[in-house]
Design a protein around this motif. Structure first.
Motif, PDB file in Angstrom:
ATOM      1  N   THR A 231     -16.840  71.434  31.358  1.00 17.29           N
ATOM      2  CA  THR A 231     -16.469  72.766  30.897  1.00 17.29           C
ATOM      3  C   THR A 231     -15.570  73.503  31.873  1.00 17.29           C
ATOM      4  O   THR A 231     -14.991  74.509  31.517  1.00 17.29           O
ATOM      5  CB  THR A 231     -17.738  73.607  30.677  1.00 17.29           C
ATOM      6  N   ARG A 232     -15.468  73.053  33.092  1.00 21.29           N
ATOM      7  CA  ARG A 232     -14.740  73.826  34.103  1.00 21.29           C
ATOM      8  C   ARG A 232     -13.240  73.627  33.952  1.00 21.29           C
ATOM      9  O   ARG A 232     -12.588  72.968  34.742  1.00 21.29           O
ATOM     10  CB  ARG A 232     -15.176  73.374  35.505  1.00 21.29           C
ATOM     11  N   ARG A 233     -12.704  74.169  32.901  1.00 23.50           N
ATOM     12  CA  ARG A 233     -11.273  74.010  32.705  1.00 23.50           C
ATOM     13  C   ARG A 233     -10.666  75.352  32.378  1.00 23.50           C
ATOM     14  O   ARG A 233     -11.315  76.220  31.805  1.00 23.50           O
ATOM     15  CB  ARG A 233     -10.999  73.019  31.589  1.00 23.50           C
ATOM     16  N   SER A 234      -9.385  75.479  32.662  1.00 22.61           N
ATOM     17  CA  SER A 234      -8.775  76.791  32.565  1.00 22.61           C
ATOM     18  C   SER A 234      -8.904  77.387  31.166  1.00 22.61           C
ATOM     19  O   SER A 234      -9.518  78.415  30.980  1.00 22.61           O
ATOM     20  CB  SER A 234      -7.309  76.713  32.983  1.00 22.61           C
TER      21      SER A 234
ATOM     22  N   ASN B  17     -12.543  78.047  29.689  1.00 23.55           N
ATOM     23  CA  ASN B  17     -13.556  78.611  30.565  1.00 23.55           C
ATOM     24  C   ASN B  17     -14.149  79.910  30.048  1.00 23.55           C
ATOM     25  O   ASN B  17     -15.365  80.046  29.937  1.00 23.55           O
ATOM     26  CB  ASN B  17     -12.937  78.828  31.947  1.00 23.55           C
TER      27      ASN B  17
ATOM     28  N   ASP C 124     -16.113  79.382  26.958  1.00 21.04           N
ATOM     29  CA  ASP C 124     -17.380  78.702  27.254  1.00 21.04           C
ATOM     30  C   ASP C 124     -18.426  79.660  27.778  1.00 21.04           C
ATOM     31  O   ASP C 124     -19.573  79.648  27.336  1.00 21.04           O
ATOM     32  CB  ASP C 124     -17.136  77.602  28.293  1.00 21.04           C
ATOM     33  N   VAL C 125     -17.996  80.496  28.728  1.00 19.05           N
ATOM     34  CA  VAL C 125     -18.957  81.431  29.310  1.00 19.05           C
ATOM     35  C   VAL C 125     -19.476  82.382  28.249  1.00 19.05           C
ATOM     36  O   VAL C 125     -20.688  82.592  28.103  1.00 19.05           O
ATOM     37  CB  VAL C 125     -18.292  82.208  30.470  1.00 19.05           C
TER      38      VAL C 125
ATOM     39  N   PRO D 150     -13.013  72.266  25.391  1.00 22.27           N
ATOM     40  CA  PRO D 150     -14.113  72.989  26.029  1.00 22.27           C
ATOM     41  C   PRO D 150     -15.385  72.865  25.188  1.00 22.27           C
ATOM     42  O   PRO D 150     -15.324  72.563  23.986  1.00 22.27           O
ATOM     43  CB  PRO D 150     -13.615  74.434  26.062  1.00 22.27           C
TER      44      PRO D 150
END
Lengths: 323, 297
Positions: free
Chosen positions: A15-18, A21, A24-25, B196
């Motif tokens: 998930t740690r992608r620009s 992100n 996702d949060v 994502p």
């Protein structure tokens, strides 16, 4: 393009992608927030019922739980009669429903031809979908008259004459009362217990059953000696689930229990349950009065009762839930 | 925990052939009796369902007619209908489902996609299951204390809130169950493409589980459409035509409850007609939900 390049050079991205992100949060917190909301909801129900019932607990103390008074004129209230009615109708409903539910689950898993299993299983599950108020009407207009004219007189003349247990089945055949309420409750919880039993019976590994059949066991022997020991914890869990449902049923019981605030020795006598008392008297109680607080205190007691039973049921059924 | 499997099975034939034959006959007889009892239990269960449906069809169709849908409730003897309870029930059930479903879906998603095996997830699952089986009358009492008392009166919104609380755990359960059925390889494939996680959930997981989730929503609608007890203390009922959610609102189950307990023949007949309507609707939704799920397989 740059995103595609990052994805290609990095190991399997999580998930740690620009780009994703922020989304996702936000999404994770929305999900988590909803989950917290459900927890708060249950907490709020418990706290609200307790606080609203507090004046009654304060006024009558702990004896409120077993006192059998219910006198709106004198403003003296006790939960004894309705707790008794709640527990007796629910337990009696279990006694009536469990053998029947077991028979249905046995039939559906071991006896029925495969083409019949699905339609019959669906029909039994539809019993669970029929709204409670419909059971109430059916019980009041169909079952209660049938009980008053045929079934109760017969039982009173036969079982009612027996020593030791006879007193449970004496009195006038009104048709309504504790026994009729239990009977309707039994039919209402039947599909829940039968469906749980069927599901856990189906989880028994076929190898165990085949081994027993190979030794020459009959169908019943396989059920009694292989399937039941393997599933007994879950079966008890299913029964507890039915018990939890029976404790809080309102409308069906209100129609047929006879609504009298006394404990009668005979099961054919009238009574009430917590839920039926609240449904009937809530409209006649003024907000803020002691009666109002007493009814909410009853609600709190009912919540504690069903919480304990349902929690026990879930604990017993945990192996099934994981499977 | 030790399970003794096969402990009750009788050992094979004895040396004495006569005894063995007698034992075999006895075992087969017991087996036959239990088989018959199982069949009888199933028939008894079906007989209850048949009795309920036949009673409803018989007594409900007597009073059924177009005027049920065109006239509002009226005092006994003046030929009323059930228009306002029907509309009230539809509105409250629809709004309750519309509010409860998103919350339930998010919780179910949290349990299946974020909280697998976590203790917090177990707690949420436990609480949701308790709410699923908790007596609905208590949810009515709860909403009464937080929405009716402080705001000075019964209202359609209070009824909607009570029904929404009942909808949530039903949707949580089916959403989680359906999402758990999706193979992890699918999730890995989506993540592997660089999407994502939220896109994976919304566009792949939800989409694959859609028929199951719709089943859950239909079952939730069916459940709340027949709820009576929570509405008694929240939307109360209304004998006049009203679609104003800030005022007391009629609903089919509450009207049936009031009418069935009345001494008036025409009200009781209307109660049966209403009961037939509700049961047809609820059972129809259940059967529809099942066929949606089956169509997927």
């Amino acid at each position: 393009m740059s995103q595609a390049a990052t994805a290609a050079t990095h190991p399997p991205a999580t998930t740690r992608r620009s780009g994703g992100n922020v989304g996702d949060v936000l999404f994770e917190w929305a999900c988590r927030g909803a989950a917290v909301l459900v927890l708060l909801l249950l907490g709020a129900i418990i706290v609200e019922l307790f606080l609203a019932g507090l004046p009654a607990f304060r006024a009558f103390g702990l004896p409120f739980v077993w006192s059998t008074d219910w006198d709106p004129v004198q403003e003296v209230f006790g939960a004894g009669v309705s707790i008794y009615g709640t527990v007796v109708t629910a337990v009696l409903a279990i006694v009536l429903a469990v053998p029947l539910a077991f028979g249905i689950a046995f039939y559906l898993t071991e006896l029925a031809p495969p083409w019949l299993r699905r339609p019959v299983g669906t029909a039994i599950e539809l019993l669970a979908a029929v709204p409670s108020i419909i059971y109430g009407m059916w019980g009041f207009f169909v079952i209660a008259p049938a009980f008053a004219h045929y079934i109760q007189p017969t039982i009173i003349d036969t079982v009612g004459e027996l020593p030791l247990v006879g007193f449970l089945f004496q009195g006038a055949p009104f048709g309504t009362g504790i026994f009729t309420a239990s009977f309707i409750l039994a039919i209402m919880i039947l599909p829940f217990i039968a469906a749980t039993m069927r599901d856990v019976f189906e989880q028994v590994p076929p190898v165990y059953k085949e081994s027993a059949y190979g030794l020459g066991a009959t169908t019943w022997e396989v059920m009694r000696s292989v399937v039941l020991p393997y599933t007994r914890v879950s079966v008890v869990g299913g029964i507890m689930l039915g018990l939890g449902r029976a404790l809080g049923e309102t409308m069906a019981v209100t129609f047929v229990i006879g609504n009298a605030n006394r404990i009668s020795t005979s099961l054919f006598g009238p009574g009430n349950t917590i839920a039926s008392l609240v449904a009937l008297e809530f409209g006649e109680s003024e907000a803020g009065s002691l009666k109002f607080a007493s009814l909410l205190a009853l609600g709190f007691i009912l919540f504690v009762l069903s919480f304990l039973v349902l929690a026990a049921s879930r604990y017993l059924l945990r192996s099934r839930l994981k499977a | 925990m030790s399970i003794t499997i096969g402990a009750g099975i009788h050992p094979g034939p004895r040396k004495d052939l006569k005894v063995a034959a007698a034992l075999g006959r006895r075992r087969r007889r017991v087996d036959a009796i239990v088989r018959i009892l199982g069949l009888v239990a199933m028939l008894v269960g079906l007989a209850f369902l048949a009795s309920i449906l036949l009673t409803l069809a018989y007594r409900g169709s007597e009073a059924m007619g177009l005027s049920i849908f065109t006239r509002v409730t009226a005092p006994p003897g003046s030929e009323g209908g059930l228009l306002n309870p029907i509309v009230g029930s539809l509105m409250q059930a629809a709004l309750g489902t519309a509010i409860g479903t998103p919350v339930g879906m998010l919780v179910g998603t949290y349990l299946a996609e974020y909280a697998r095996g976590s203790r917090f997830g177990d707690l949420v699952r436990f609480v949701s299951d308790i709410l699923l089986s908790a007596p609905s009358i208590l949810i009515g009492l709860f909403v009464y204390t937080i929405l009716v008392m402080p705001f000075g009166g019964f209202s359609g919104w209070a009824g909607v809130a009570a029904l929404a609380i009942i909808v949530i755990p039903v949707v949580v359960r089916t959403t989680e169950d359906m999402l758990s059925l999706i193979p992890n390889t699918l999730r890995e494939a989506v993540i592997g493409l660089g999407a994502p996680k939220w896109k994976m959930i919304v566009f792949v997981c939800w989409k694959s589980a859609m028929s199951g989730i719709i089943t859950g929503i239909l079952l939730a609608v069916a459940r709340v459409a027949g709820e009576t007890a929570p509405l008694l203390f929240t939307s109360l009922g209304n004998n006049a035509w009203s679609v104003d959610l800030t005022r007391p609102m009629a609903s089919l189950p509450v009207t049936i409850y009031a009418y069935a307990g009345s001494p008036f023949e025409d009200w009781i007949a209307l109660a049966w007609a209403g009961a037939l309507l509700i049961t047809l609707g609820v059972l129809g939704l259940n059967i529809l939900a099942r066929s949606v799920l089956r169509g997927r397989k």
